[in-house]
Design a protein around this motif. Structure first.
Motif, PDB file in Angstrom:
ATOM      1  N   ASN A  38       0.689  -1.057   0.142  1.00 44.32           N
ATOM      2  CA  ASN A  38       0.245   0.299   0.335  1.00 44.32           C
ATOM      3  C   ASN A  38       1.088   1.710   0.095  1.00 44.32           C
ATOM      4  O   ASN A  38       0.930   1.921   1.298  1.00 44.32           O
ATOM      5  CB  ASN A  38      -0.929   0.113   1.667  1.00 44.32           C
ATOM      6  CG  ASN A  38      -2.178  -1.103   1.070  1.00 44.32           C
ATOM      7  OD1 ASN A  38      -2.213  -1.382  -0.109  1.00 44.32           O
ATOM      8  ND2 ASN A  38      -2.980  -1.533   1.836  1.00 44.32           N
ATOM      9  N   LEU A  39       1.295   1.213  -1.118  1.00 44.96           N
ATOM     10  CA  LEU A  39       2.540   3.088  -1.439  1.00 44.96           C
ATOM     11  C   LEU A  39       2.000   4.029  -1.051  1.00 44.96           C
ATOM     12  O   LEU A  39       0.436   4.746  -2.237  1.00 44.96           O
ATOM     13  CB  LEU A  39       2.485   2.661  -2.910  1.00 44.96           C
ATOM     14  CG  LEU A  39       4.081   3.857  -2.626  1.00 44.96           C
ATOM     15  CD1 LEU A  39       5.147   3.023  -1.832  1.00 44.96           C
ATOM     16  CD2 LEU A  39       4.488   3.517  -4.297  1.00 44.96           C
ATOM     17  N   ASP A  40       2.104   5.172   0.410  1.00 45.59           N
ATOM     18  CA  ASP A  40       1.232   5.991   0.868  1.00 45.59           C
ATOM     19  C   ASP A  40       1.233   6.964  -0.445  1.00 45.59           C
ATOM     20  O   ASP A  40       1.933   7.249  -1.264  1.00 45.59           O
ATOM     21  CB  ASP A  40       1.189   6.116   2.194  1.00 45.59           C
ATOM     22  CG  ASP A  40       2.906   5.539   2.775  1.00 45.59           C
ATOM     23  OD1 ASP A  40       2.561   7.664   2.639  1.00 45.59           O
ATOM     24  OD2 ASP A  40       2.681   5.261   2.732  1.00 45.59           O
ATOM     25  N   GLU A  41       0.985   7.706   0.284  1.00 49.45           N
ATOM     26  CA  GLU A  41       0.169   9.665  -0.606  1.00 49.45           C
ATOM     27  C   GLU A  41       1.979   9.964  -0.395  1.00 49.45           C
ATOM     28  O   GLU A  41       2.979  10.911  -1.367  1.00 49.45           O
ATOM     29  CB  GLU A  41      -0.599   9.998  -0.046  1.00 49.45           C
ATOM     30  CG  GLU A  41      -0.681  11.580  -0.611  1.00 49.45           C
ATOM     31  CD  GLU A  41      -2.213  12.366  -0.834  1.00 49.45           C
ATOM     32  OE1 GLU A  41      -2.010  13.476  -0.741  1.00 49.45           O
ATOM     33  OE2 GLU A  41      -2.992  11.561  -0.505  1.00 49.45           O
ATOM     34  N   VAL A  42       2.453  10.308   1.112  1.00 48.77           N
ATOM     35  CA  VAL A  42       3.854  10.365   1.363  1.00 48.77           C
ATOM     36  C   VAL A  42       4.961   9.902   0.921  1.00 48.77           C
ATOM     37  O   VAL A  42       6.263  11.388   0.557  1.00 48.77           O
ATOM     38  CB  VAL A  42       3.643  10.608   3.147  1.00 48.77           C
ATOM     39  CG1 VAL A  42       5.345  11.255   3.390  1.00 48.77           C
ATOM     40  CG2 VAL A  42       2.628  11.591   3.928  1.00 48.77           C
ATOM     41  N   ALA A  43       4.787   8.506   0.733  1.00 49.84           N
ATOM     42  CA  ALA A  43       5.563   8.307   0.213  1.00 49.84           C
ATOM     43  C   ALA A  43       6.202   8.583  -1.302  1.00 49.84           C
ATOM     44  O   ALA A  43       7.244   9.036  -1.856  1.00 49.84           O
ATOM     45  CB  ALA A  43       5.532   6.682   0.344  1.00 49.84           C
ATOM     46  N   ALA A  44       4.968   8.439  -1.801  1.00 55.68           N
ATOM     47  CA  ALA A  44       4.946   8.711  -3.093  1.00 55.68           C
ATOM     48  C   ALA A  44       5.036  10.161  -3.307  1.00 55.68           C
ATOM     49  O   ALA A  44       6.191  10.466  -4.608  1.00 55.68           O
ATOM     50  CB  ALA A  44       3.488   8.935  -4.182  1.00 55.68           C
ATOM     51  N   ASP A  45       4.834  10.788  -2.828  1.00 55.85           N
ATOM     52  CA  ASP A  45       5.450  13.157  -3.210  1.00 55.85           C
ATOM     53  C   ASP A  45       6.662  13.035  -3.141  1.00 55.85           C
ATOM     54  O   ASP A  45       7.311  13.498  -3.062  1.00 55.85           O
ATOM     55  CB  ASP A  45       4.647  13.164  -2.189  1.00 55.85           C
ATOM     56  CG  ASP A  45       3.207  13.858  -2.375  1.00 55.85           C
ATOM     57  OD1 ASP A  45       2.989  13.458  -3.686  1.00 55.85           O
ATOM     58  OD2 ASP A  45       2.173  14.320  -1.914  1.00 55.85           O
ATOM     59  N   GLY A  46       7.460  11.898  -1.971  1.00 62.12           N
ATOM     60  CA  GLY A  46       8.560  11.638  -1.920  1.00 62.12           C
ATOM     61  C   GLY A  46       8.941  11.873  -3.158  1.00 62.12           C
ATOM     62  O   GLY A  46      10.734  12.110  -3.357  1.00 62.12           O
ATOM     63  N   LEU A  47       9.001  10.228  -3.336  1.00 60.73           N
ATOM     64  CA  LEU A  47      10.029   9.676  -5.031  1.00 60.73           C
ATOM     65  C   LEU A  47       9.407  10.638  -6.017  1.00 60.73           C
ATOM     66  O   LEU A  47      10.585  10.755  -6.635  1.00 60.73           O
ATOM     67  CB  LEU A  47       8.665   8.337  -5.371  1.00 60.73           C
ATOM     68  CG  LEU A  47       9.286   7.935  -4.024  1.00 60.73           C
ATOM     69  CD1 LEU A  47       8.650   6.003  -4.128  1.00 60.73           C
ATOM     70  CD2 LEU A  47      10.103   6.609  -4.056  1.00 60.73           C
ATOM     71  N   ILE A  48       8.568  11.549  -5.738  1.00 61.68           N
ATOM     72  CA  ILE A  48       8.142  11.989  -6.822  1.00 61.68           C
ATOM     73  C   ILE A  48       9.243  13.872  -6.599  1.00 61.68           C
ATOM     74  O   ILE A  48      10.046  13.896  -7.471  1.00 61.68           O
ATOM     75  CB  ILE A  48       6.568  12.810  -6.845  1.00 61.68           C
ATOM     76  CG1 ILE A  48       5.496  12.046  -7.640  1.00 61.68           C
ATOM     77  CG2 ILE A  48       6.869  13.550  -7.859  1.00 61.68           C
ATOM     78  CD1 ILE A  48       4.411  11.781  -7.524  1.00 61.68           C
ATOM     79  N   ALA A  49       8.927  14.547  -4.893  1.00 65.15           N
ATOM     80  CA  ALA A  49      10.344  15.261  -5.299  1.00 65.15           C
ATOM     81  C   ALA A  49      11.704  14.716  -5.326  1.00 65.15           C
ATOM     82  O   ALA A  49      11.717  15.768  -6.103  1.00 65.15           O
ATOM     83  CB  ALA A  49      10.383  15.486  -3.443  1.00 65.15           C
ATOM     84  N   ALA A  50      11.990  13.632  -4.875  1.00 62.95           N
ATOM     85  CA  ALA A  50      12.972  12.770  -6.009  1.00 62.95           C
ATOM     86  C   ALA A  50      13.573  12.337  -7.239  1.00 62.95           C
ATOM     87  O   ALA A  50      14.696  12.083  -7.791  1.00 62.95           O
ATOM     88  CB  ALA A  50      13.392  11.515  -5.028  1.00 62.95           C
ATOM     89  N   LYS A  51      12.474  12.772  -8.199  1.00 60.20           N
ATOM     90  CA  LYS A  51      12.446  12.662  -9.400  1.00 60.20           C
ATOM     91  C   LYS A  51      12.981  11.549  -9.772  1.00 60.20           C
ATOM     92  O   LYS A  51      14.273  11.268 -10.622  1.00 60.20           O
ATOM     93  CB  LYS A  51      14.054  13.382  -9.858  1.00 60.20           C
ATOM     94  CG  LYS A  51      12.882  15.165  -9.970  1.00 60.20           C
ATOM     95  CD  LYS A  51      14.263  16.497 -11.108  1.00 60.20           C
ATOM     96  CE  LYS A  51      13.518  17.596 -10.478  1.00 60.20           C
ATOM     97  NZ  LYS A  51      13.306  18.221  -9.222  1.00 60.20           N
ATOM     98  N   VAL A  52      12.595   9.895  -8.713  1.00 56.29           N
ATOM     99  CA  VAL A  52      13.350   8.836  -9.791  1.00 56.29           C
ATOM    100  C   VAL A  52      12.481   8.962 -10.664  1.00 56.29           C
ATOM    101  O   VAL A  52      11.156   8.891 -11.795  1.00 56.29           O
ATOM    102  CB  VAL A  52      11.936   7.677  -8.555  1.00 56.29           C
ATOM    103  CG1 VAL A  52      12.584   8.088  -6.682  1.00 56.29           C
ATOM    104  CG2 VAL A  52      10.569   7.755  -8.914  1.00 56.29           C
ATOM    105  N   LYS A  53      13.141   7.595 -11.524  1.00 61.94           N
ATOM    106  CA  LYS A  53      12.302   7.269 -13.215  1.00 61.94           C
ATOM    107  C   LYS A  53      11.208   6.209 -12.789  1.00 61.94           C
ATOM    108  O   LYS A  53      10.665   6.069 -14.105  1.00 61.94           O
ATOM    109  CB  LYS A  53      14.330   6.653 -13.279  1.00 61.94           C
ATOM    110  CG  LYS A  53      13.874   6.413 -15.236  1.00 61.94           C
ATOM    111  CD  LYS A  53      15.494   6.580 -16.057  1.00 61.94           C
ATOM    112  CE  LYS A  53      15.761   6.749 -17.617  1.00 61.94           C
ATOM    113  NZ  LYS A  53      17.072   5.532 -17.748  1.00 61.94           N
ATOM    114  N   ALA A  54      11.230   4.895 -12.101  1.00 60.39           N
ATOM    115  CA  ALA A  54      10.045   3.699 -12.143  1.00 60.39           C
ATOM    116  C   ALA A  54      10.667   3.592 -10.025  1.00 60.39           C
ATOM    117  O   ALA A  54      11.642   3.474  -9.858  1.00 60.39           O
ATOM    118  CB  ALA A  54      11.142   3.028 -13.216  1.00 60.39           C
ATOM    119  N   VAL A  55      10.010   2.515 -10.156  1.00 61.25           N
ATOM    120  CA  VAL A  55       9.546   1.954  -9.022  1.00 61.25           C
ATOM    121  C   VAL A  55       9.174   0.412  -9.056  1.00 61.25           C
ATOM    122  O   VAL A  55       8.255   0.188 -10.539  1.00 61.25           O
ATOM    123  CB  VAL A  55       8.240   2.937  -8.453  1.00 61.25           C
ATOM    124  CG1 VAL A  55       7.795   1.827  -7.346  1.00 61.25           C
ATOM    125  CG2 VAL A  55       8.454   3.894  -7.764  1.00 61.25           C
TER     126      VAL A  55
END
Length: 379
Positions: A38-55
């Motif tokens: 269950n990938l939560d919103e806070v984790a998702a926002d952190g990954l977006i801010a980190a500019k990741v390429k894929a999960v």
């Protein structure tokens, strides 16, 4: 998503089971390998801010037990998600080059790990299932909350046993910053309030990094120290580790590794709740919360089945507690006389520009300057 087998993503991976510990270490364009049910919103926002390429997720990105926005946010940001079997997580190591398709993840040694893309259609199906489960989840959540509240009420009724606190809090406002939904936006929204009132800034674990990212230094850091950077711990803030009621304090190991000093508070409940209670017991005039968890979905995303300590702490603190969103809407910076110089400065600007371009004005200035020089005897 493109047609199956047509999409590929190449890059090097960063591996971590706990997303909140991995995010601060990410470089842009990394491919992250997680095990995050269950990938939560806070984790998702952190990954977006980190500019990741894929999960690459070695767990169910959304299992349908409750509504979840995190996966959709990643997909809408153009970050693909693929799911792999849990046992395949250990096949990855930091820095490994991989290639992702819609069917497999190819490792640098040629091995292929089967994967399944998590799509917007999968999110919609998970959301539909979650909405059917909400009533059952809410019932179980309330029962758990009441059961633990009855068990822990004696602790919260009594005054909190505090070590000596160096940070002056009595009579001041306190802002408790937690790494929760919308914490960055809320922090920027109350910058004027913070500048004018100079409240005590209390960072709860990763909340201390949020303060530093906004150019603010935390006065006090509280928590189990598992999702905070070394930079924040070394910022000069007073450090207090949240320990279990039996005195076990896993966070002290990290403090000692960094050769820092910290005191300990033994308490049940979440770190954010005890941070609020700390400010209350130290006689803060007003306690502003930012990014804190307040409802069932928040707590389920955090991995908690109830909110006993949150209910009890908020009942105890009462009217001293206000959310940062309320502050941003109600607080308007008073107009300060020392800033009135902006008005004449703005009015003089076009006059000064005119003096440089209009020949008549320039001639008048030359005549005045010649008169001044004659008066002073310079000519």
């Amino acid at each position: 998503m493109q047609r199956k087998g047509k999409r590929t993503v190449k890059g090097r991976v960063r591996v971590g089971r706990k997303t909140k510990q991995l995010i601060p270490k990410l470089a842009p364009r990394s491919i992250v390998v997680l095990s995050h049910e269950n990938l939560d919103e806070v984790a998702a926002d952190g990954l977006i801010a980190a500019k990741v390429k894929a999960v690459i997720n070695a767990a169910r990105t959304m299992n349908g037990t409750y509504p979840l926005e995190g996966p959709k946010r990643l997909l809408l940001s153009g970050i693909p998600i693929v799911e792999i079997a849990a046992e395949d997580f250990t096949k990855f190591r930091d820095g490994m080059a991989v290639m992702i398709t819609d069917e497999h993840v190819m490792l640098e040694d040629g091995r292929k790990i089967p994967c399944k893309p998590f799509t917007e259609e999968a999110w919609e199906a998970g959301t539909k299932l979650a909405m059917q489960n909400v009533s059952r989840q809410l019932g179980a959540f309330i029962e758990n909350t009441l059961r633990y509240a009855d068990r822990e009420k004696e602790f919260f009724i009594r005054p909190l046993q505090l070590p000596p606190i160096r940070t002056p809090i009595s009579g001041r406002h306190a802002v408790v910053v937690v790494r929760g939904k919308g914490y960055r936006d809320d922090l920027y929204a109350i910058r004027d309030y913070i500048e004018d009132y100079k409240p005590v800034l209390i960072g709860v674990d990763g909340g201390a990094d949020a303060l530093l990212d906004c150019g603010l230094r935390p006065d006090l850091i509280f928590g189990d120290m598992d999702s905070i950077t070394d930079r924040a711990l070394r910022s000069g803030a007073e450090l207090i580790v949240h320990a279990f009621p039996d005195g076990t304090a896993p966070g002290m190991a990290r403090i000692q590794e960094l050769e820092l000093e910290a005191s300990v508070i033994r308490a049940p409940g979440t770190s954010e709740d005890i941070a609020m209670l700390l400010a209350y017991e130290q006689q803060a005039e007003l306690i502003v919360t930012l990014g804190t968890h307040t409802h069932m979905i928040d707590f389920l995303e955090k991995g908690r089945k109830g909110m006993a300590s949150t209910m009890l702490v908020r009942m105890k603190i009462g009217g001293k507690l206000i959310d940062a969103k309320g502050v941003s809407k109600l607080y308007s910076r008073p107009y300060k006389l020392r800033r009135l110089w902006y008005i004449p400065a703005a009015a003089l600007f076009p006059v000064l520009m005119l003096s440089f371009v209009h020949p008549g004005v320039r001639h008048m200035i030359d005549v005045i300057w010649l008169y001044v020089k004659l008066s002073l005897g310079s000519i």
